[in-house]
Motif scaffolding. Structure first.
Motif, mmCIF file in Angstrom:
data_model
loop_
_atom_site.group_PDB
_atom_site.id
_atom_site.type_symbol
_atom_site.label_atom_id
_atom_site.label_comp_id
_atom_site.label_asym_id
_atom_site.label_seq_id
_atom_site.Cartn_x
_atom_site.Cartn_y
_atom_site.Cartn_z
ATOM 1 N N LEU A 1 0.833 -1.206 0.000
ATOM 2 C CA LEU A 1 0.000 0.000 0.000
ATOM 3 C C LEU A 1 0.873 1.264 0.000
ATOM 4 N N ALA A 2 1.871 1.266 0.862
ATOM 5 C CA ALA A 2 2.715 2.462 0.997
ATOM 6 C C ALA A 2 3.602 2.672 -0.220
ATOM 7 N N ALA A 3 3.865 1.583 -0.964
ATOM 8 C CA ALA A 3 4.794 1.695 -2.099
ATOM 9 C C ALA A 3 4.093 2.105 -3.391
ATOM 10 N N ARG A 4 2.792 2.309 -3.327
ATOM 11 C CA ARG A 4 2.051 2.651 -4.551
ATOM 12 C C ARG A 4 2.577 3.958 -5.160
ATOM 13 N N GLY A 5 2.902 3.897 -6.419
ATOM 14 C CA GLY A 5 3.370 5.093 -7.128
ATOM 15 C C GLY A 5 4.834 5.406 -6.878
ATOM 16 N N LYS A 6 5.478 4.579 -6.075
ATOM 17 C CA LYS A 6 6.886 4.830 -5.767
ATOM 18 C C LYS A 6 7.767 3.734 -6.368
ATOM 19 N N THR A 7 9.012 4.066 -6.570
ATOM 20 C CA THR A 7 9.951 3.060 -7.070
ATOM 21 C C THR A 7 10.346 2.166 -5.899
ATOM 22 N N LEU A 8 10.259 0.866 -6.112
ATOM 23 C CA LEU A 8 10.592 -0.056 -5.025
ATOM 24 C C LEU A 8 11.667 -1.048 -5.493
ATOM 25 N N VAL A 9 12.691 -1.207 -4.693
ATOM 26 C CA VAL A 9 13.707 -2.228 -4.976
ATOM 27 C C VAL A 9 13.782 -3.143 -3.760
ATOM 28 N N LEU A 10 13.563 -4.422 -4.007
ATOM 29 C CA LEU A 10 13.528 -5.397 -2.920
ATOM 30 C C LEU A 10 14.636 -6.422 -3.119
ATOM 31 N N VAL A 11 15.369 -6.685 -2.054
ATOM 32 C CA VAL A 11 16.312 -7.803 -2.090
ATOM 33 C C VAL A 11 15.700 -8.926 -1.267
ATOM 34 N N THR A 12 15.570 -10.072 -1.873
ATOM 35 C CA THR A 12 14.950 -11.188 -1.154
ATOM 36 C C THR A 12 15.446 -12.536 -1.699
ATOM 37 N N HIS A 13 15.265 -13.549 -0.887
ATOM 38 C CA HIS A 13 15.553 -14.906 -1.339
ATOM 39 C C HIS A 13 14.242 -15.633 -1.654
ATOM 40 N N SER A 14 13.105 -14.935 -1.376
ATOM 41 C CA SER A 14 11.813 -15.591 -1.512
ATOM 42 C C SER A 14 11.051 -15.054 -2.725
ATOM 43 N N GLU A 15 10.779 -15.946 -3.663
ATOM 44 C CA GLU A 15 10.010 -15.532 -4.839
ATOM 45 C C GLU A 15 8.600 -15.147 -4.440
ATOM 46 N N GLU A 16 8.086 -15.803 -3.409
ATOM 47 C CA GLU A 16 6.718 -15.514 -2.926
ATOM 48 C C GLU A 16 6.598 -14.049 -2.509
ATOM 49 N N GLU A 17 7.597 -13.600 -1.766
ATOM 50 C CA GLU A 17 7.586 -12.195 -1.318
ATOM 51 C C GLU A 17 7.637 -11.253 -2.514
ATOM 52 N N ALA A 18 8.498 -11.600 -3.478
ATOM 53 C CA ALA A 18 8.641 -10.752 -4.667
ATOM 54 C C ALA A 18 7.312 -10.681 -5.426
ATOM 55 N N LEU A 19 6.650 -11.811 -5.541
ATOM 56 C CA LEU A 19 5.385 -11.836 -6.275
ATOM 57 C C LEU A 19 4.275 -11.140 -5.503
ATOM 58 N N ALA A 20 4.300 -11.309 -4.179
ATOM 59 C CA ALA A 20 3.276 -10.652 -3.351
ATOM 60 C C ALA A 20 3.356 -9.143 -3.489
ATOM 61 N N LEU A 21 4.545 -8.637 -3.778
ATOM 62 C CA LEU A 21 4.700 -7.190 -3.962
ATOM 63 C C LEU A 21 4.722 -6.807 -5.448
ATOM 64 N N SER A 22 4.322 -7.739 -6.287
ATOM 65 C CA SER A 22 4.254 -7.535 -7.737
ATOM 66 C C SER A 22 5.558 -7.012 -8.323
ATOM 67 N N CYS A 23 6.648 -7.602 -7.916
ATOM 68 C CA CYS A 23 7.955 -7.133 -8.377
ATOM 69 C C CYS A 23 8.392 -7.894 -9.623
ATOM 70 N N LYS A 24 9.106 -7.171 -10.480
ATOM 71 C CA LYS A 24 9.788 -7.833 -11.603
ATOM 72 C C LYS A 24 11.086 -8.417 -11.041
ATOM 73 N N ILE A 25 11.302 -9.684 -11.304
ATOM 74 C CA ILE A 25 12.485 -10.323 -10.696
ATOM 75 C C ILE A 25 13.716 -10.161 -11.590
ATOM 76 N N VAL A 26 14.782 -9.678 -10.979
ATOM 77 C CA VAL A 26 16.070 -9.553 -11.684
ATOM 78 C C VAL A 26 17.077 -10.425 -10.942
ATOM 79 N N ARG A 27 17.720 -11.322 -11.673
ATOM 80 C CA ARG A 27 18.727 -12.186 -11.044
ATOM 81 C C ARG A 27 20.083 -11.468 -11.090
ATOM 82 N N VAL A 28 20.694 -11.386 -9.938
ATOM 83 C CA VAL A 28 22.038 -10.797 -9.895
ATOM 84 C C VAL A 28 23.031 -11.934 -10.102
ATOM 85 N N PRO A 29 23.809 -11.883 -11.198
ATOM 86 C CA PRO A 29 24.710 -13.015 -11.467
ATOM 87 C C PRO A 29 25.863 -13.062 -10.479
ATOM 88 N N GLU A 30 26.361 -14.267 -10.270
ATOM 89 C CA GLU A 30 27.517 -14.421 -9.356
ATOM 90 C C GLU A 30 28.797 -13.986 -10.037
#
Lengths: 190, 265
Positions: A161-190
């Motif tokens: 709710l608070a992130a509406r209209g704002k740029t959000l960058v999330l670091v997570t190990h959980s795809e569920e969390e990323a999807l719950a926040l409707s995030c586009k997933i970017v893989r950071v290569p090793e």
């Protein structure tokens, strides 16, 4: 628009980012995923200008206001939950108590010094603080770790709710969390 | 909102009684020794010293000497407190100041106080000698403690303050002060004892007219052991009272900052 172009970053002999690029549209939501040590937090630090790249370019609007949940809570131990939030926000201050209570920090709990709160409670205060500072960009570094499963949906929902209209960058190990926040997933290569 | 500073410890009655008993034991030993020797010149009995102290209290000269020394020693202490805190803050910001002050603090710490006293008599005379010496002894203690406190501030919290744009004043109050206050309190506790000892020593060597040190010097000159002990007791009482009062005020300031943190942040 915030951009990282062909960024290289190393800490001593350890190369963390090698030619990493990322484009963040204003109002977009991005989840950075990857193995531990792949440089996800480094990307966040580059965006917030806390560190400089060895080479490459970081383009970000000067004076961007960040609402950040760091890897550690970084709360001021002697301050209560509400005071920690008020420290970074502008009036009306009632918003602090309202959001904290929606995150399950209310009554006596909100008056306790942060140093006396449990890990999960401290994390929720850190999230509230990040959301209450009227940020243009929300930076969340594994924000939900340590939060119990019962409280987590409410916390994610408030963040959404608070992130509406704002740029959000999330670091997570959980795809569920990323999807719950409707995030586009970017893989950071090793 | 509630205050956040840790709760005061309950005074331990048992330990207090033990401490009192230990003091009483040594006073009894002293009294017994004085009676055994039987000469007030060599060992003045505590009862005689106490009697002499009461006699001195009734004279105007006593209070003016106490006021004379206290004013100068405490002026030296407070000047060093202010200069020490400001220098430490500047040293964190400008490394050149830290580098320049490093040999000075080392020299002050290593040099015998008597050398400074003699030099100061040559430079300034003896009237305000105790003020200068007290300043000189206190400055490095406060400077190094405050510097240690500032440098121990959590860099991650400072980074957080920068990201959230908390501002300099709030960063000072909420991040630096809680780190510095314990260091400052420890420094002040050491420095307060030091400033009285060195200040009175300076008055004795410089024979500063109208000071407690001068009274001590005269007591030595005329072999008035009772007076010597009475004046020594005065110095201990005044310095202890001041130390307790100052540390109490510093504790209140800590609590006030804790309260402000929670009430107005």
């Amino acid at each position: 628009m915030t951009e990282l172009k062909n960024v290289y970053k190393s800490y001593g002999a350890q190369q963390v980012l090698s030619g990493f690029s990322l484009a963040l549209e204003n109002g977009s939501r991005t989840a950075l995923m990857g193995r531990s040590g792949s440089g996800k937090t480094t990307v966040l630090n580059l965006i917030m200008s806390l560190i400089k790249p060895d080479s490459g370019e970081v383009i970000i609007k000067k004076g961007t206001r960040f609402g950040t949940v760091f890897q550690e809570d970084r709360l001021i131990e002697g301050l209560c939950a509400e005071a920690n939030c008020r420290l970074v926000m502008k009036p009306p201050y009632d918003r602090a108590n309202e959001l904290l209570s929606r995150l399950g920090i209310s009554g006596e709990l909100s008056k306790k010094p942060a140093g006396e709160l449990s890990g999960g409670e401290r994390r929720r205060v850190a999230i509230a603080r990040a959301l209450l500072c009227d940020p243009e960009m929300i930076i969340l570094d594994e924000p939900f770790k340590g939060i119990d499963a019962q409280t987590l949906p409410a916390v994610i929902s408030e963040t959404d709710l608070a992130a509406r209209g704002k740029t959000l960058v999330l670091v997570t190990h959980s795809e569920e969390e990323a999807l719950a926040l409707s995030c586009k997933i970017v893989r950071v290569p090793e | 909102m509630t205050a956040s500073i840790s709760k005061d410890k309950k005074p331990d009655l048992k330990s207090f009684i033990y401490r009192l008993a230990a003091v009483a034991f040594w006073i009894l030993v002293w009294e017994a020794l004085a009676r055994y020797v039987g000469s007030d010149l060599i060992i003045c009995a505590p009862s005689a010293a106490l009697k002499r102290l009461f006699e001195l209290c009734a004279t105007g000269g006593f209070w003016s000497a106490v006021a004379f020394s206290s004013l100068r020693i405490l002026t030296g202490f407070f000047s060093a407190l202010i200069v020490g805190c400001v220098s430490a803050s500047l040293s964190v910001k400008f490394s050149l100041i830290k580098i320049l002050l490093q040999p000075i603090t080392s020299v002050i710490k290593a040099t015998p106080v008597a050398s400074f006293i003699i030099l100061a008599i040559i430079w300034f005379g003896s009237r305000n000698l105790s003020m200068f010496i007290s300043f000189l002894m206190v400055f490095p203690v406060i400077y190094l403690n405050v510097l240690g406190g500032i440098e121990s501030a959590d860099p991650k919290l400072l980074e957080m303050a920068r990201v959230f744009r908390i501002g300099r004043l709030r960063t000072l109050i909420y991040i630096y002060f809680p780190e510095v206050l314990p260091f400052l309190a420890s420094g002040c506790s050491v420095a307060l004892g030091l400033c009285w000892k060195s200040g009175v020593a300076a008055e004795v060597i410089g024979i500063s007219s109208g000071s407690v040190g001068e009274r001590l010097y005269k007591a030595k000159l005329y072999f008035e052991t009772g007076d010597l002990l009475a004046w020594t007791a005065v110095i201990i009482i005044v310095s202890t009272l001041f130390e307790k009062l100052f540390m109490l005020l510093l504790g209140l300031l800590s609590r006030k900052i804790g309260g402000v943190k929670n009430d107005r942040a």
